[in-house]
Design a protein around this motif. Structure first.
Motif, PDB file in Angstrom:
ATOM      1  N   SER A 215      63.710   2.850 -50.610  1.00  0.00           N
ATOM      2  CA  SER A 215      63.010   2.308 -49.287  1.00  0.00           C
ATOM      3  C   SER A 215      61.529   2.852 -49.187  1.00  0.00           C
ATOM      4  N   ILE A 216      60.874   3.633 -50.067  1.00  0.00           N
ATOM      5  CA  ILE A 216      59.710   3.942 -49.966  1.00  0.00           C
ATOM      6  C   ILE A 216      58.938   3.051 -50.952  1.00  0.00           C
ATOM      7  N   LYS A 217      57.915   2.442 -50.321  1.00  0.00           N
ATOM      8  CA  LYS A 217      56.941   1.451 -50.958  1.00  0.00           C
ATOM      9  C   LYS A 217      55.692   2.145 -51.656  1.00  0.00           C
ATOM     10  N   LEU A 218      55.307   1.857 -52.902  1.00  0.00           N
ATOM     11  CA  LEU A 218      54.219   2.639 -53.351  1.00  0.00           C
ATOM     12  C   LEU A 218      53.045   1.642 -53.550  1.00  0.00           C
ATOM     13  N   PHE A 219      52.025   1.683 -52.886  1.00  0.00           N
ATOM     14  CA  PHE A 219      50.927   0.916 -53.426  1.00  0.00           C
ATOM     15  C   PHE A 219      49.569   1.799 -54.127  1.00  0.00           C
ATOM     16  N   ASP A 220      48.950   1.189 -54.751  1.00  0.00           N
ATOM     17  CA  ASP A 220      47.820   1.580 -55.372  1.00  0.00           C
ATOM     18  C   ASP A 220      46.270   0.809 -55.067  1.00  0.00           C
ATOM     19  N   ASP A 221      45.156   1.645 -54.750  1.00  0.00           N
ATOM     20  CA  ASP A 221      43.843   0.834 -54.414  1.00  0.00           C
ATOM     21  C   ASP A 221      42.784   1.688 -54.789  1.00  0.00           C
ATOM     22  N   TYR A 222      41.913   0.812 -55.314  1.00  0.00           N
ATOM     23  CA  TYR A 222      40.714   1.446 -55.629  1.00  0.00           C
ATOM     24  C   TYR A 222      39.582   1.941 -54.750  1.00  0.00           C
ATOM     25  N   ALA A 223      40.103   1.887 -53.992  1.00  0.00           N
ATOM     26  CA  ALA A 223      38.922   1.899 -52.537  1.00  0.00           C
ATOM     27  C   ALA A 223      38.385   3.351 -52.473  1.00  0.00           C
ATOM     28  N   HIS A 224      36.978   3.628 -52.569  1.00  0.00           N
ATOM     29  CA  HIS A 224      36.262   4.968 -52.576  1.00  0.00           C
ATOM     30  C   HIS A 224      35.513   5.040 -51.635  1.00  0.00           C
ATOM     31  N   HIS A 225      35.029   3.925 -51.054  1.00  0.00           N
ATOM     32  CA  HIS A 225      33.770   3.979 -50.003  1.00  0.00           C
ATOM     33  C   HIS A 225      34.487   3.832 -48.516  1.00  0.00           C
ATOM     34  N   PRO A 226      34.107   4.520 -47.497  1.00  0.00           N
ATOM     35  CA  PRO A 226      34.605   4.476 -46.206  1.00  0.00           C
ATOM     36  C   PRO A 226      35.010   2.929 -45.675  1.00  0.00           C
ATOM     37  N   GLN A 227      34.098   1.930 -45.999  1.00  0.00           N
ATOM     38  CA  GLN A 227      34.635   0.591 -45.529  1.00  0.00           C
ATOM     39  C   GLN A 227      35.639  -0.186 -46.467  1.00  0.00           C
ATOM     40  N   GLU A 228      35.779   0.342 -47.654  1.00  0.00           N
ATOM     41  CA  GLU A 228      36.708  -0.344 -48.463  1.00  0.00           C
ATOM     42  C   GLU A 228      38.118   0.526 -47.766  1.00  0.00           C
TER      43      GLU A 228
ATOM     44  N   ALA B 214      47.036  -2.657 -44.513  1.00  0.00           N
ATOM     45  CA  ALA B 214      48.435  -1.910 -44.602  1.00  0.00           C
ATOM     46  C   ALA B 214      49.110  -2.091 -43.344  1.00  0.00           C
ATOM     47  N   THR B 215      48.530  -2.151 -42.499  1.00  0.00           N
ATOM     48  CA  THR B 215      49.418  -2.156 -41.022  1.00  0.00           C
ATOM     49  C   THR B 215      50.031  -3.438 -40.791  1.00  0.00           C
ATOM     50  N   HIS B 216      49.552  -4.437 -41.502  1.00  0.00           N
ATOM     51  CA  HIS B 216      50.402  -5.556 -41.512  1.00  0.00           C
ATOM     52  C   HIS B 216      51.560  -5.903 -42.385  1.00  0.00           C
ATOM     53  N   TYR B 217      51.836  -4.809 -43.087  1.00  0.00           N
ATOM     54  CA  TYR B 217      52.963  -4.833 -44.150  1.00  0.00           C
ATOM     55  C   TYR B 217      54.041  -3.952 -43.538  1.00  0.00           C
ATOM     56  N   PRO B 218      55.103  -4.375 -43.688  1.00  0.00           N
ATOM     57  CA  PRO B 218      56.238  -3.698 -42.940  1.00  0.00           C
ATOM     58  C   PRO B 218      56.271  -2.150 -43.519  1.00  0.00           C
ATOM     59  N   HIS B 219      56.481  -1.305 -42.464  1.00  0.00           N
ATOM     60  CA  HIS B 219      56.355   0.105 -42.952  1.00  0.00           C
ATOM     61  C   HIS B 219      56.762   1.132 -41.662  1.00  0.00           C
ATOM     62  N   GLU B 220      57.227   2.354 -41.996  1.00  0.00           N
ATOM     63  CA  GLU B 220      57.327   3.381 -40.860  1.00  0.00           C
ATOM     64  C   GLU B 220      56.000   4.117 -40.621  1.00  0.00           C
ATOM     65  N   ARG B 221      55.800   4.621 -41.924  1.00  0.00           N
ATOM     66  CA  ARG B 221      54.298   5.654 -41.701  1.00  0.00           C
ATOM     67  C   ARG B 221      53.328   5.107 -42.863  1.00  0.00           C
ATOM     68  N   ILE B 222      52.233   5.211 -42.695  1.00  0.00           N
ATOM     69  CA  ILE B 222      51.130   4.893 -43.863  1.00  0.00           C
ATOM     70  C   ILE B 222      50.634   6.202 -44.216  1.00  0.00           C
ATOM     71  N   VAL B 223      51.312   6.728 -45.510  1.00  0.00           N
ATOM     72  CA  VAL B 223      50.790   8.028 -46.104  1.00  0.00           C
ATOM     73  C   VAL B 223      49.861   7.709 -47.257  1.00  0.00           C
ATOM     74  N   CYS B 224      48.304   8.031 -47.003  1.00  0.00           N
ATOM     75  CA  CYS B 224      47.562   7.786 -47.883  1.00  0.00           C
ATOM     76  C   CYS B 224      47.281   9.151 -48.765  1.00  0.00           C
ATOM     77  N   VAL B 225      47.178   8.933 -50.163  1.00  0.00           N
ATOM     78  CA  VAL B 225      46.900  10.023 -51.128  1.00  0.00           C
ATOM     79  C   VAL B 225      45.358   9.602 -51.705  1.00  0.00           C
ATOM     80  N   PHE B 226      44.368  10.137 -50.925  1.00  0.00           N
ATOM     81  CA  PHE B 226      43.001   9.750 -51.179  1.00  0.00           C
ATOM     82  C   PHE B 226      42.226  10.748 -52.293  1.00  0.00           C
ATOM     83  N   GLN B 227      41.814  10.484 -53.212  1.00  0.00           N
ATOM     84  CA  GLN B 227      40.884  11.197 -54.212  1.00  0.00           C
ATOM     85  C   GLN B 227      39.509  11.026 -54.140  1.00  0.00           C
ATOM     86  N   PRO B 228      38.688  11.918 -53.372  1.00  0.00           N
ATOM     87  CA  PRO B 228      37.289  11.378 -53.133  1.00  0.00           C
ATOM     88  C   PRO B 228      36.731  11.377 -54.725  1.00  0.00           C
ATOM     89  N   HIS B 229      35.561  10.541 -54.666  1.00  0.00           N
ATOM     90  CA  HIS B 229      35.187  10.370 -55.906  1.00  0.00           C
ATOM     91  C   HIS B 229      33.457  10.691 -55.989  1.00  0.00           C
TER      92      HIS B 229
END
Length: 300
Positions: free
Chosen positions: A165-178, A186-201
């Motif tokens: 039941s935990i959904k995993l997505f991946d995204d290349y975003a590394h600028h604030p606007q992205e 992501a808010t338009h996709y069904p979810h309980e919480r959005i947990v973002c694992v962000f690696q600054p570049h």
């Protein structure tokens, strides 16, 4: 040959030089003045009339940038633009559909298979160019419907955890606007919480856009960050992922909310935290231009 320009009329650009550099995909070391960048953009546009057939520009001060330009201008984005979208709706996969209008006339309903309102604007840009080139409506409609996106752009990797039941997505975003675009999608996709694992570049980008990163990442319910991906750089600026996490939590505290950003230097520590923190129905998004996607692959 006449120059034709397709211009985004939506006013999303930010007003400081570093943010505009990031938006344009430029490397930012020292703060650069917006006026200098404006001059460079204007100069490039005026030079287009000599030898270039087209150009796409995105900026909130359209009149200033186009001053003195004598080619054809086609606008898209806002309701007053030549090519615009109305009645934007999202399905259960966060894929948008919208009513397409050209010069105020309804053309058709367009369905996309890539998530987010930012991709509606991207579609409008493509449509504007297609119409100008005389491409048939049926062709570009089918083309847009058949495009399922690029790898590492809100890419669904799989599910895991109890009852998967935990959904995993991946995204290349590394600028604030992205980041804002992805987390908003992501808010338009069904979810309980959005947990973002962000690696600054890179350290330079992190330091130059520190406040913007903190503001953008705060759109997530939980933010987890490993160390910065250095790419070609060495740490000489005294900035780290913890700097962003601390700023996010400081801003949350001002609003009377609990901390929601957490710094764990290694991937192993991040994975351990996620396995203990993620709950059924959560959406976990690994995000960044480095190797952060490896965390998700290990969780599946």
């Amino acid at each position: 040959q006449a120059v034709e320009i397709v211009v985004d009329e939506d006013q999303h650009a930010q007003q400081d030089g570093a943010a505009l550099c990031a938006q344009l995909g430029l490397e930012v070391g020292e703060e650069q003045l917006l006026e200098t960048l404006d001059d460079e953009v204007c100069g490039a546009l005026h030079g287009l009339e000599q030898d270039v057939a087209g150009k796409t520009v995105r900026h909130d001060d359209i009149a200033h940038i186009l001053a003195g330009f004598h080619g054809t201008v086609i606008t898209f984005g806002s309701e007053n633009a030549d090519v615009s979208a109305k009645n934007i709706q999202f399905d259960e996969n966060a894929f948008p559909s919208f009513d397409l209008y050209v010069k105020g006339k309804y053309i058709d309903n367009i369905k996309l298979h890539i998530p987010g309102e930012h991709n509606v604007r991207n579609a409008l840009a493509a449509i504007a160019v297609a119409l100008r080139l005389g491409i048939d409506e049926k062709v570009f409609k089918e083309g847009l419907a058949g495009f399922y996106g690029a790898k590492r752009r809100f890419e669904k990797k799989g599910t895991f955890g109890k009852d998967a039941s935990i959904k995993l997505f991946d995204d290349y975003a590394h600028h604030p606007q992205e980041i804002v675009a992805t987390l908003t999608a992501a808010t338009h996709y069904p979810h309980e919480r959005i947990v973002c694992v962000f690696q600054p570049h890179t350290y330079t980008r992190t330091k130059s856009l520190l406040k913007d990163f903190a503001k953008a990442l705060a759109l997530a319910d939980v933010v987890v960050m490993p160390d910065i991906y250095p790419a070609r750089e060495t740490d000489t600026l005294g900035v780290s992922s913890k700097t962003i996490a601390d700023l996010i939590n400081k801003n949350e505290e001002k609003e009377g909310r609990a901390p929601k950003a957490f710094y764990y230097p290694t991937f192993g520590e991040v994975e351990t935290y996620l396995l203990g923190e993620l709950k059924p129905g959560d959406m976990c998004i690994t995000m960044g231009a480095g190797d952060v996607y490896l965390i998700g692959e290990r969780l599946l």
